[in-house]
Motif scaffolding. Sequence first.
Motif, PDB file in Angstrom:
ATOM      1  N   LEU A  99       0.841  -1.193   0.000  1.00  0.00           N
ATOM      2  CA  LEU A  99       0.000   0.000   0.000  1.00  0.00           C
ATOM      3  C   LEU A  99       0.872   1.238   0.000  1.00  0.00           C
ATOM      4  O   LEU A  99       1.775   1.377   0.821  1.00  0.00           O
ATOM      5  N   GLU A 100       0.590   2.126  -0.949  1.00  0.00           N
ATOM      6  CA  GLU A 100       1.291   3.405  -0.985  1.00  0.00           C
ATOM      7  C   GLU A 100       0.280   4.467  -1.403  1.00  0.00           C
ATOM      8  O   GLU A 100      -0.516   4.260  -2.322  1.00  0.00           O
ATOM      9  N   PHE A 101       0.277   5.576  -0.702  1.00  0.00           N
ATOM     10  CA  PHE A 101      -0.648   6.665  -1.021  1.00  0.00           C
ATOM     11  C   PHE A 101       0.178   7.876  -1.441  1.00  0.00           C
ATOM     12  O   PHE A 101       0.732   8.584  -0.597  1.00  0.00           O
ATOM     13  N   SER A 102       0.287   8.064  -2.748  1.00  0.00           N
ATOM     14  CA  SER A 102       1.134   9.112  -3.305  1.00  0.00           C
ATOM     15  C   SER A 102       0.435   9.733  -4.508  1.00  0.00           C
ATOM     16  O   SER A 102      -0.626   9.277  -4.942  1.00  0.00           O
ATOM     17  N   ALA A 103       1.056  10.772  -5.066  1.00  0.00           N
ATOM     18  CA  ALA A 103       0.484  11.432  -6.239  1.00  0.00           C
ATOM     19  C   ALA A 103       0.385  10.468  -7.419  1.00  0.00           C
ATOM     20  O   ALA A 103      -0.602  10.483  -8.168  1.00  0.00           O
ATOM     21  N   SER A 104       1.386   9.607  -7.583  1.00  0.00           N
ATOM     22  CA  SER A 104       1.360   8.666  -8.710  1.00  0.00           C
ATOM     23  C   SER A 104       0.270   7.615  -8.530  1.00  0.00           C
ATOM     24  O   SER A 104      -0.353   7.189  -9.504  1.00  0.00           O
TER      25      SER A 104
ATOM     26  N   ALA B 241      -5.011   5.831 -10.204  1.00  0.00           N
ATOM     27  CA  ALA B 241      -6.415   5.513  -9.925  1.00  0.00           C
ATOM     28  C   ALA B 241      -7.323   6.166 -10.963  1.00  0.00           C
ATOM     29  O   ALA B 241      -8.275   5.562 -11.462  1.00  0.00           O
ATOM     30  N   LEU B 242      -7.011   7.405 -11.322  1.00  0.00           N
ATOM     31  CA  LEU B 242      -7.818   8.115 -12.329  1.00  0.00           C
ATOM     32  C   LEU B 242      -7.736   7.421 -13.687  1.00  0.00           C
ATOM     33  O   LEU B 242      -8.682   7.480 -14.471  1.00  0.00           O
ATOM     34  N   GLY B 243      -6.614   6.744 -13.955  1.00  0.00           N
ATOM     35  CA  GLY B 243      -6.467   6.035 -15.219  1.00  0.00           C
ATOM     36  C   GLY B 243      -7.491   4.938 -15.408  1.00  0.00           C
ATOM     37  O   GLY B 243      -7.851   4.595 -16.541  1.00  0.00           O
ATOM     38  N   ASP B 244      -7.985   4.384 -14.309  1.00  0.00           N
ATOM     39  CA  ASP B 244      -8.986   3.309 -14.392  1.00  0.00           C
ATOM     40  C   ASP B 244     -10.393   3.870 -14.487  1.00  0.00           C
ATOM     41  O   ASP B 244     -11.331   3.156 -14.825  1.00  0.00           O
ATOM     42  N   SER B 245     -10.564   5.157 -14.197  1.00  0.00           N
ATOM     43  CA  SER B 245     -11.900   5.748 -14.189  1.00  0.00           C
ATOM     44  C   SER B 245     -12.259   6.397 -15.525  1.00  0.00           C
ATOM     45  O   SER B 245     -13.385   6.854 -15.715  1.00  0.00           O
TER      46      SER B 245
ATOM     47  N   ALA C 102      -0.100   3.005 -16.694  1.00  0.00           N
ATOM     48  CA  ALA C 102       0.371   4.132 -17.494  1.00  0.00           C
ATOM     49  C   ALA C 102       0.323   5.441 -16.714  1.00  0.00           C
ATOM     50  O   ALA C 102       1.165   6.323 -16.908  1.00  0.00           O
ATOM     51  N   PHE C 103      -0.646   5.573 -15.811  1.00  0.00           N
ATOM     52  CA  PHE C 103      -0.795   6.797 -15.035  1.00  0.00           C
ATOM     53  C   PHE C 103      -0.003   6.759 -13.726  1.00  0.00           C
ATOM     54  O   PHE C 103      -0.073   7.691 -12.942  1.00  0.00           O
TER      55      PHE C 103
END
Length: 367
Positions: free
Chosen positions: A13-18, A23-27, A273-274
């Motif tokens: 688990l990592e919570f970072s800008a990347s 996550a947005l890449g899947d939406s 990719a994102f």
Amino acid sequence: MGHSFRRDAQTELEFSASELTGALGDSVTVLPLLVALAATTSVSLAHVLVGFGVFQIIWGLYYGMPLSVEPMKALVGLAIVGSLSYPELAAAGLLAGGVLLIVGSFGLVGHLQRVVGEPVIRGVQFAVALLLLEAAVDLSLGAPGVAVAGLALVCLLALLGYRQSSVLVVLALGGVAAVLAAGVPAPRLPELTLFPAGSPTISGAALEGTVAQLGMTIGNAAIATALLCGDLYDRDVSADRLSQSMGVTCLAAIPAGGVPMCHGSGGLAGKYAFGARTAGANVLLGVGYIALALVATGALLAAFPMALLGVLLVVVAIELGRAAFDPIPFTDRRALALVAGVGVVGLVVNVGIAFVLGAVVFWLLSE
């Protein structure tokens, strides 16, 4: 028997800008399809978003990587264009979920793909793209000026190198327009009831859609995703194991008001990719979906500009159509013709018949 259904011990688990951008890449394809589905059927967008949020988190933690959770595009696409009602979509999703759980448990996924043939699977994908494009045109006719402006914005962002993000920008603009028209809704949790949008209804259309969707799911969501897990994340995840988890997802989510979901290879590639590298991307996206569900009211959805929704479907249709032809070598004329033929028959007649005819032609050509 197939691989045992077990938890992956390598959860990171990592919570970072990347991870957030990943996550947005899947939406990119998920949100436009969900908004379109909610705008054209009786489904509750809030319930659907909660389902996506919960299962993003569950499968991210279970597999220990940013695995995608997407709508089953053949079934959802057929519902958007009016070929399936939501009760028929629910029935088809439950049937597909049961089959996926069974074939995954017995290690049959690879055998089924060899019987159907990749060109037929890609043809179904192309048919759904054509159907979505047709629906996009219908939605855009009400306000052609808005649609042209939306398409111009997408083209401009694509030229600037933001092709995938352009969908989210248009979606955000539509959301702002809806809020300005309907006001800011008070956050509230969706009601917990069984089949809130209607009880499942089995019909000929639902059965045809199920067969077509299973072809796409086995090829694109099980086998292709399993390969990408190894290629992108160095994880050994079998197609049968993915089939099992997709079956569990459909059987659990649909009674609670959700829609058929799968592990799409496109979503996994988009996350990578994102910048997503851990299950943190799934947790962030899951929380985001659930937060959206709190304000996804019917009034807000009704105020969303339909012409902009048409623009979103154009972009999704183009991406689906491109993905249908990409894996087929340009020199393989027969395979390309089969993909195109299944797609056109699916548009003109229906996707179920196109799938069956395509499978027969593939079998005859393979003899």
